[in-house]
Enzyme design. Structure first.
Site, PDB file in Angstrom:
ATOM      1  N   LYS A 217       0.836  -1.202   0.000  1.00 11.80           N
ATOM      2  CA  LYS A 217       0.000   0.000   0.000  1.00 11.80           C
ATOM      3  C   LYS A 217       0.878   1.263   0.000  1.00 11.80           C
ATOM      4  CE  LYS A 217      -3.886  -2.353   0.324  1.00 11.80           C
ATOM      5  NZ  LYS A 217      -3.750  -3.770  -0.049  1.00 11.80           N
TER       6      LYS A 217
HETATM    7  C1  LIG Z   1      -5.052  -4.628   0.638  1.00  9.37           C
HETATM    8  C2  LIG Z   1      -6.510  -4.668   0.499  1.00  9.37           C
HETATM    9  C3  LIG Z   1      -7.325  -5.323   1.429  1.00  9.37           C
HETATM   10  C4  LIG Z   1      -6.798  -6.152   2.551  1.00  9.37           C
HETATM   11  O1  LIG Z   1      -5.903  -5.527   3.392  1.00  9.37           O
HETATM   12  P1  LIG Z   1      -4.891  -6.437   4.247  1.00  9.37           P
HETATM   13  O2  LIG Z   1      -4.193  -5.438   5.094  1.00  9.37           O
HETATM   14  O3  LIG Z   1      -3.994  -7.126   3.268  1.00  9.37           O
HETATM   15  O4  LIG Z   1      -5.701  -7.392   5.040  1.00  9.37           O
HETATM   16  C5  LIG Z   1      -8.694  -5.244   1.264  1.00  9.37           C
HETATM   17  N1  LIG Z   1      -9.245  -4.586   0.242  1.00  9.37           N
HETATM   18  C6  LIG Z   1      -8.500  -3.967  -0.680  1.00  9.37           C
HETATM   19  C7  LIG Z   1      -9.175  -3.226  -1.777  1.00  9.37           C
HETATM   20  C8  LIG Z   1      -7.106  -4.003  -0.598  1.00  9.37           C
HETATM   21  O5  LIG Z   1      -6.380  -3.397  -1.535  1.00  9.37           O
END
Ligand SMILES: *Cc1c(COP(=O)(O)O)cnc(C)c1O
Length: 378
Positions: free
Chosen positions: A185
């Protein structure tokens, strides 16, 4: 083929100050949730205009906890998009509720709010919109719809830290907003997430759900009145998150610049010439978590994406795919979903690719990626 180093589609960058801060936590004698978590939550709360914020060990459990706080469970329906990480729909099933999909808009690739409205039944309790690649949905329309039908909103803003809507930060207004700090992210805590809540009572409930339902009082008072789990963020993770969060404005600005340069390099005739679709050129609201193309179908009827990915890899460029349509995954097919139900999502799920986009990427990297795309689509 390429003499230059491989260009990945995403990669985290941790600065030396953050590495030192993690070392301090490890030497401090307190490595689980403690002062760093509190500091991270305080900074996030300030960023979101003073709304309460609690951190967790993933974006996934963050969304699940939001659904639990909203009282969602067996017998309820929750509407979401088929084009997201599967976590978005899995958390609905985790609570015992039923996931209902609404097709996406072919231009924004986000959930189509007209389709959401058409999917509402007397059992519908909530909507989980996803801001794919950091581009928000029409937030005015979303909240008007939620108000009209008395629905809770759990914003899957996992990709949207730093995004905004008409000058207001995503997370600074609305109902629940869930963010992820997973490694790819815009900012990371290695793994983690945070939830922006509406009031102190919801925040207390969030604390219970993240730690076995426990409430403590006095020196030795301990009670459990709800079923919680083990979802707390560690101080090790929070130290990484704090180090990253310090750069959020610069990160968002740099990604917007890279995105703009992608458009410059592709040129105004790219779509017409190659039959591929560029993303919405929004440099005010989106944080450009990803830069995604929808590929043209192949003339010979063979799947376009695997060949494209392979040829890009041969040219030294990493390509991601975010995401295959959730409703066509086996577990969802077993629940009755099948081809033809959400045609726009099915096409995008088959043909979408993510080009390189990360915090320390350079304009030269963008040029390399674009010239490789053009040569592969030739
Ligand atoms: C990364 C992501 C998640 C999940 O987040 P985690 O921290 O990996 O559990 C959920 N929805 C979207 C759209 C994402 O990009």
């Amino acid at each position: 083929m390429s003499q230059q180093p491989f260009l990945p589609f995403a990669k985290p960058t941790i600065d030396e100050a953050t590495i030192a801060a993690v070392g301090d936590v490890l030497r401090s004698g307190w490595i689980t949730s403690g002062p760093k978590v509190q500091a991270f939550e305080a900074q996030l709360s300030e960023y979101f205009g003073g709304r309460p914020v609690r951190t967790f060990n993933s974006g996934t459990c963050t969304m699940e906890i939001a659904l639990r706080i909203a009282g969602i469970g067996a017998g309820d329906e929750v509407i979401t998009t088929p084009i997201s990480w599967v976590a978005t729909a899995n958390v609905i099933i985790e609570t015992g509720a039923t996931p209902v999909f609404a097709d996406i808009d072919p231009v924004t690739r986000n959930i189509d709010l007209a389709q959401v409205e058409a999917a509402i039944t007397p059992r519908t309790k909530a909507i989980i919109p996803v801001y794919l690649s950091g581009l928000p949905v029409d937030m005015d329309r979303l909240y008007a719809l939620a108000k009209k039908h008395n629905l809770r909103v759990v914003e899957d803003a996992a990709q949207a830290l730093g995004s905004s809507w008409n000058g207001q930060r995503i997370g600074a207004f609305g109902d629940f907003a869930s963010f992820s700090f997973q490694a790819n992210k815009n900012i990371t805590s290695s793994e983690g997430g945070c939830l922006v809540l509406n009031n102190a009572e919801e925040a207390r409930l969030a604390e219970k759900y993240r730690l076995q339902g426990v409430t403590r009082s006095g020196f030795d008072g301990l009670d459990v009145d709800v079923l919680g789990g083990k979802f707390n963020m560690t101080d090790v993770a929070a130290a990484i998150g704090l180090g990253q969060f310090a750069h959020i404005e610069a990160i968002t600005a740099h990604r917007r610049e890279l995105a703009q340069y992608y458009f410059t390099c592709f040129g105004s005739d790219f779509e017409a010439k190659h039959g591929a679709q560029l993303p919405v050129p929004d440099f005010a609201n989106s944080n450009w978590h990803m830069f995604q193309l929808v590929l043209p179908e192949r003339q010979d009827g063979k799947p376009a994406r695997p060949a494209f990915m392979e040829q890009m890899q041969e040219r030294g460029i990493g390509i991601g795919y975010h995401y295959p349509a959730i409703h066509l995954l086996s577990m969802y097919r077993a629940r009755g979903f099948k081809e033809g139900m959400f045609p726009v999502a099915e096409k995008v799920g088959r043909l979408i690719v993510s080009l390189p986009m990360f915090n320390v990427m350079t304009k030269n990297d963008v040029e390399r990626a674009v010239s490789a795309v053009k040569s592969v689509l030739q």
